[in-house]
Scaffold this motif. Sequence first.
Motif, PDB file in Angstrom:
ATOM      1  N   GLY A  31       0.791  -1.215   0.000  1.00  0.00           N
ATOM      2  CA  GLY A  31       0.000   0.000   0.000  1.00  0.00           C
ATOM      3  C   GLY A  31       0.826   1.270   0.000  1.00  0.00           C
TER       4      GLY A  31
ATOM      5  N   TYR B 194       4.601  -0.892  -2.543  1.00  0.00           N
ATOM      6  CA  TYR B 194       4.097  -1.818  -3.553  1.00  0.00           C
ATOM      7  C   TYR B 194       2.635  -2.070  -3.258  1.00  0.00           C
ATOM      8  CZ  TYR B 194       4.263  -5.671  -0.149  1.00  0.00           C
ATOM      9  OH  TYR B 194       4.062  -6.471   0.955  1.00  0.00           O
ATOM     10  N   CYS B 195       1.931  -2.609  -4.238  1.00  0.00           N
ATOM     11  CA  CYS B 195       0.521  -2.940  -4.025  1.00  0.00           C
ATOM     12  C   CYS B 195       0.201  -4.216  -4.788  1.00  0.00           C
ATOM     13  CB  CYS B 195      -0.385  -1.791  -4.477  1.00  0.00           C
ATOM     14  SG  CYS B 195      -0.316  -1.456  -6.253  1.00  0.00           S
ATOM     15  N   TYR B 196      -0.901  -4.818  -4.421  1.00  0.00           N
ATOM     16  CA  TYR B 196      -1.379  -6.007  -5.111  1.00  0.00           C
ATOM     17  C   TYR B 196      -2.472  -5.603  -6.089  1.00  0.00           C
ATOM     18  CZ  TYR B 196       1.183  -8.674  -1.629  1.00  0.00           C
ATOM     19  OH  TYR B 196       2.184  -9.190  -0.839  1.00  0.00           O
ATOM     20  N   THR B 197      -2.346  -6.093  -7.316  1.00  0.00           N
ATOM     21  CA  THR B 197      -3.332  -5.793  -8.348  1.00  0.00           C
ATOM     22  C   THR B 197      -3.879  -7.107  -8.901  1.00  0.00           C
ATOM     23  OG1 THR B 197      -1.835  -5.870 -10.265  1.00  0.00           O
ATOM     24  CG2 THR B 197      -1.859  -3.827  -8.960  1.00  0.00           C
ATOM     25  N   ALA B 198      -4.824  -6.985  -9.816  1.00  0.00           N
ATOM     26  CA  ALA B 198      -5.388  -8.185 -10.454  1.00  0.00           C
ATOM     27  C   ALA B 198      -4.328  -8.943 -11.234  1.00  0.00           C
ATOM     28  CB  ALA B 198      -6.537  -7.786 -11.374  1.00  0.00           C
ATOM     29  N   ASN B 199      -3.260  -8.239 -11.611  1.00  0.00           N
ATOM     30  CA  ASN B 199      -2.188  -8.865 -12.377  1.00  0.00           C
ATOM     31  C   ASN B 199      -0.983  -9.229 -11.524  1.00  0.00           C
ATOM     32  OD1 ASN B 199      -3.564  -8.552 -14.893  1.00  0.00           O
ATOM     33  ND2 ASN B 199      -2.984  -6.385 -14.881  1.00  0.00           N
TER      34      ASN B 199
ATOM     35  N   PRO C 149       1.598  -8.351  -7.888  1.00  0.00           N
ATOM     36  CA  PRO C 149       2.162  -7.203  -7.194  1.00  0.00           C
ATOM     37  C   PRO C 149       2.760  -6.186  -8.156  1.00  0.00           C
ATOM     38  CG  PRO C 149       3.565  -9.123  -6.920  1.00  0.00           C
ATOM     39  CD  PRO C 149       2.318  -9.600  -7.589  1.00  0.00           C
ATOM     40  N   GLU C 150       2.666  -4.913  -7.767  1.00  0.00           N
ATOM     41  CA  GLU C 150       3.212  -3.818  -8.565  1.00  0.00           C
ATOM     42  C   GLU C 150       4.016  -2.887  -7.668  1.00  0.00           C
ATOM     43  OE1 GLU C 150       1.763   0.099 -11.120  1.00  0.00           O
ATOM     44  OE2 GLU C 150       0.316  -1.474 -10.619  1.00  0.00           O
TER      45      GLU C 150
ATOM     46  N   LEU D  99       5.676   0.536  -6.434  1.00  0.00           N
ATOM     47  CA  LEU D  99       5.210   1.921  -6.480  1.00  0.00           C
ATOM     48  C   LEU D  99       6.344   2.937  -6.465  1.00  0.00           C
ATOM     49  CD1 LEU D  99       2.219   1.612  -3.973  1.00  0.00           C
ATOM     50  CD2 LEU D  99       2.181   1.454  -6.472  1.00  0.00           C
TER      51      LEU D  99
END
Length: 202
Positions: free
Chosen positions: A114, A117-122, A124-125, A127
Amino acid sequence: MQLLHLDSSLLGNRSVSRIISSEIVTRLMTLHPETSLNYRDLADDPALHLSAAHFGAKRGAAAMERVLLDDLLKGNAYMDELFQADTLVIGAPMYNLSIPSPLKAWIDRVAVAGRTYCYTANGPEGLLKNKRVFIASARGAVYSAGNAAAALEHHENYLIGLLGFLGIQDVTVIRAEGIAFSAEAKAEAIAQARKNIAAITQ
């Protein structure tokens, strides 16, 4: 430019990673005289390792102990310094095939879902975009690709992978390895690292 310089070696002025990290910083500040430098000696003033009390405080439980409260504030400062930095120089010797525990404690405070990095439908991403990192690496033996001990390399690979997970793709490793073999090998490794530092142009 905002430059964050981290050291993590326990060896003080006998540390090769500290020599390399310091000379990288000097090179960058020569190239960018307007640089603002922030320095953290993680070995001299380490964060505590994460505990159940840390997680409890993050979920709203009162931090009853002063040591814990101070440590939570230190973690907040780590995060603020990371966000402010355009460039990081990380002094990271290899200890027991990986990184020193004070550097791992720093990572555990800045690798936060948060925020970095964050978790997405694809999946972790990361930031943290548009930052660059120089890793000042020092190792007693030789673990680089193509050598017999390469499979035991959980040091640079871990840091590069972790930084990539946080969104930082621009990572340069300045390495001195084989420094425990002999005084001559150590001097040669440091000399090669200095050549690589001199090759930094931006």
